[in-house]
Design an enzyme around this catalytic site. Structure first.
Site, PDB file in Angstrom:
ATOM      1  N   ASP A 169     -10.632  31.667  52.074  1.00 41.32           N
ATOM      2  CA  ASP A 169      -9.433  31.731  52.901  1.00 41.32           C
ATOM      3  C   ASP A 169      -9.582  32.644  54.107  1.00 41.32           C
ATOM      4  O   ASP A 169     -10.481  33.489  54.178  1.00 41.32           O
ATOM      5  CB  ASP A 169      -8.279  32.277  52.070  1.00 41.32           C
ATOM      6  CG  ASP A 169      -8.430  33.772  51.790  1.00 41.32           C
ATOM      7  OD1 ASP A 169      -9.487  34.158  51.249  1.00 41.32           O
ATOM      8  OD2 ASP A 169      -7.529  34.547  52.160  1.00 41.32           O
ATOM      9  N   ASP A 186     -21.077  38.868  50.576  1.00 40.82           N
ATOM     10  CA  ASP A 186     -21.044  39.305  51.970  1.00 40.82           C
ATOM     11  C   ASP A 186     -21.797  40.637  52.051  1.00 40.82           C
ATOM     12  O   ASP A 186     -23.021  40.650  52.128  1.00 40.82           O
ATOM     13  CB  ASP A 186     -19.575  39.389  52.394  1.00 40.82           C
ATOM     14  CG  ASP A 186     -19.375  39.667  53.864  1.00 40.82           C
ATOM     15  OD1 ASP A 186     -20.200  39.220  54.657  1.00 40.82           O
ATOM     16  OD2 ASP A 186     -18.386  40.335  54.223  1.00 40.82           O
ATOM     17  N   THR A 187     -21.102  41.754  51.954  1.00 39.66           N
ATOM     18  CA  THR A 187     -21.826  43.030  51.898  1.00 39.66           C
ATOM     19  C   THR A 187     -22.515  43.214  50.545  1.00 39.66           C
ATOM     20  O   THR A 187     -23.502  43.933  50.440  1.00 39.66           O
ATOM     21  CB  THR A 187     -20.871  44.226  52.091  1.00 39.66           C
ATOM     22  OG1 THR A 187     -19.941  44.243  51.009  1.00 39.66           O
ATOM     23  CG2 THR A 187     -20.126  44.149  53.406  1.00 39.66           C
ATOM     24  N   GLY A 205     -10.921  33.368  45.475  1.00 36.31           N
ATOM     25  CA  GLY A 205     -11.815  32.582  46.316  1.00 36.31           C
ATOM     26  C   GLY A 205     -12.724  31.604  45.590  1.00 36.31           C
ATOM     27  O   GLY A 205     -13.103  30.579  46.141  1.00 36.31           O
ATOM     28  N   ARG A 257      -7.709  27.340  52.171  1.00 33.69           N
ATOM     29  CA  ARG A 257      -8.416  27.180  50.895  1.00 33.69           C
ATOM     30  C   ARG A 257      -8.557  25.710  50.513  1.00 33.69           C
ATOM     31  O   ARG A 257      -9.448  25.333  49.756  1.00 33.69           O
ATOM     32  CB  ARG A 257      -7.661  27.899  49.765  1.00 33.69           C
ATOM     33  CG  ARG A 257      -7.613  29.417  49.903  1.00 33.69           C
ATOM     34  CD  ARG A 257      -7.086  30.029  48.601  1.00 33.69           C
ATOM     35  NE  ARG A 257      -6.661  31.411  48.759  1.00 33.69           N
ATOM     36  CZ  ARG A 257      -7.457  32.464  48.674  1.00 33.69           C
ATOM     37  NH1 ARG A 257      -8.746  32.302  48.446  1.00 33.69           N
ATOM     38  NH2 ARG A 257      -6.987  33.687  48.815  1.00 33.69           N
TER      39      ARG A 257
HETATM   40  P1  IMP Z   1     -18.395  41.715  49.638  1.00 36.80           P
HETATM   41  O1  IMP Z   1     -17.911  42.733  48.659  1.00 36.80           O
HETATM   42  O2  IMP Z   1     -18.509  42.270  51.021  1.00 36.80           O
HETATM   43  O3  IMP Z   1     -19.665  41.012  49.206  1.00 36.80           O
HETATM   44  O4  IMP Z   1     -17.227  40.693  49.788  1.00 36.80           O
HETATM   45  C1  IMP Z   1     -17.097  39.573  49.064  1.00 36.80           C
HETATM   46  C2  IMP Z   1     -15.676  39.062  49.197  1.00 36.80           C
HETATM   47  O5  IMP Z   1     -15.200  39.122  50.561  1.00 36.80           O
HETATM   48  C3  IMP Z   1     -15.670  37.606  48.819  1.00 36.80           C
HETATM   49  O6  IMP Z   1     -15.367  37.453  47.444  1.00 36.80           O
HETATM   50  C4  IMP Z   1     -14.603  37.037  49.714  1.00 36.80           C
HETATM   51  O7  IMP Z   1     -13.350  37.133  49.073  1.00 36.80           O
HETATM   52  C5  IMP Z   1     -14.575  37.915  50.935  1.00 36.80           C
HETATM   53  N1  IMP Z   1     -15.329  37.326  52.071  1.00 36.80           N
HETATM   54  C6  IMP Z   1     -16.484  37.775  52.606  1.00 36.80           C
HETATM   55  N2  IMP Z   1     -16.896  37.006  53.622  1.00 36.80           N
HETATM   56  C7  IMP Z   1     -15.973  36.012  53.717  1.00 36.80           C
HETATM   57  C8  IMP Z   1     -15.853  34.873  54.593  1.00 36.80           C
HETATM   58  O8  IMP Z   1     -16.676  34.581  55.490  1.00 36.80           O
HETATM   59  N3  IMP Z   1     -14.754  34.078  54.390  1.00 36.80           N
HETATM   60  C9  IMP Z   1     -13.827  34.330  53.419  1.00 36.80           C
HETATM   61  N4  IMP Z   1     -13.915  35.372  52.586  1.00 36.80           N
HETATM   62  C10 IMP Z   1     -14.973  36.211  52.738  1.00 36.80           C
HETATM   63 MG    MG Z   2     -13.304  37.182  46.853  1.00 32.80          MG
END
Ligand code: IMP
Ligand code: MG
Length: 174
Positions: free
Chosen positions: A159, A103-104, A41, A165
């Site tokens: 994506d 995100d999280t 990403g 992308r």
């Molecule tokens: P986390 O571990 O929940 O912080 O997730 C992060 C990963 O989830 C990022 O590196 C993205 O690959 C994917 N991700 C989270 N939200 C999105 C979004 O809105 N669009 C695309 N990918 C996302």
């Molecule tokens: Mg990612």
């Protein structure tokens, strides 16, 4: 393909912010640092960021890594599966970890934890996007491009099922 995508951040807004971020980062990071881009990403963000860092006077080394986190409520750190590892041995190095979106927060938190286990000398983190409403872990990146609302976004490397992308802007699917 992009007909049903609404623009959240334009190409010009992204470029301007990436240039600002590079200047901020270059105040704290020098040529002795190693930038690690978390694929896939972050590939476009990282490519623009390191060129903007060059323009700001910083020429770090570059490496890549692919991870998947096993985030859940019971495991809040140190749980990350490395699918593709860095070429460089990171021990003793100063690392700038770059990802597309927080995100999280599980992915970044767990990857930072892994880097600390590998005895890096220092670590800072940069993300293009952050969704504050979605945080589940107590982790704050050092550099954030944009805080965005809680929508699933695509484009500029991000994506949905490996599509979109290529979009030069950040959009969301309504
Ligand atoms: P986390 O571990 O929940 O912080 O997730 C992060 C990963 O989830 C990022 O590196 C993205 O690959 C994917 N991700 C989270 N939200 C999105 C979004 O809105 N669009 C695309 N990918 C996302
Ligand atoms: Mg990612």
């Amino acid at each position: 393909m992009s007909d049903d995508i609404k623009i959240m951040l334009t190409e010009a807004e992204i470029i301007a912010r990436v240039n600002e971020l590079a200047v901020e980062i270059t105040k704290q990071v020098d040529n002795n640092w190693l930038v690690i881009a978390l694929l896939r990403g972050s590939f476009i963000f990282a490519a623009d960021l390191v060129r903007a860092m060059h323009n700001a006077g910083c020429n770090p080394q570059i490496d890549f890594m692919t991870v998947s986190s096993y985030g859940d409520e019971t495991e809040t750190s140190g749980k990350v599966k490395v699918n593709y590892d860095t070429k460089a041995d990171v021990a003793g190095k100063k690392i700038l970890l770059v990802d597309d979106i927080l995100d999280t927060g599980y992915t970044m938190q767990a990857t930072v934890e892994l880097m600390k286990q590998r005895e890096v000398a220092d670590i800072k983190t940069a993300v293009l996007l952050e969704k504050p409403e979605r945080h589940e872990v107590d982790f704050r990146p050092d550099f954030v491009g944009f805080e965005i609302e809680n929508k699933f976004v695509v484009g500029y490397g991000l994506d949905s099922a490996n599509r979109y992308r290529t979009l030069p802007f950040i959009g969301y699917i309504e």
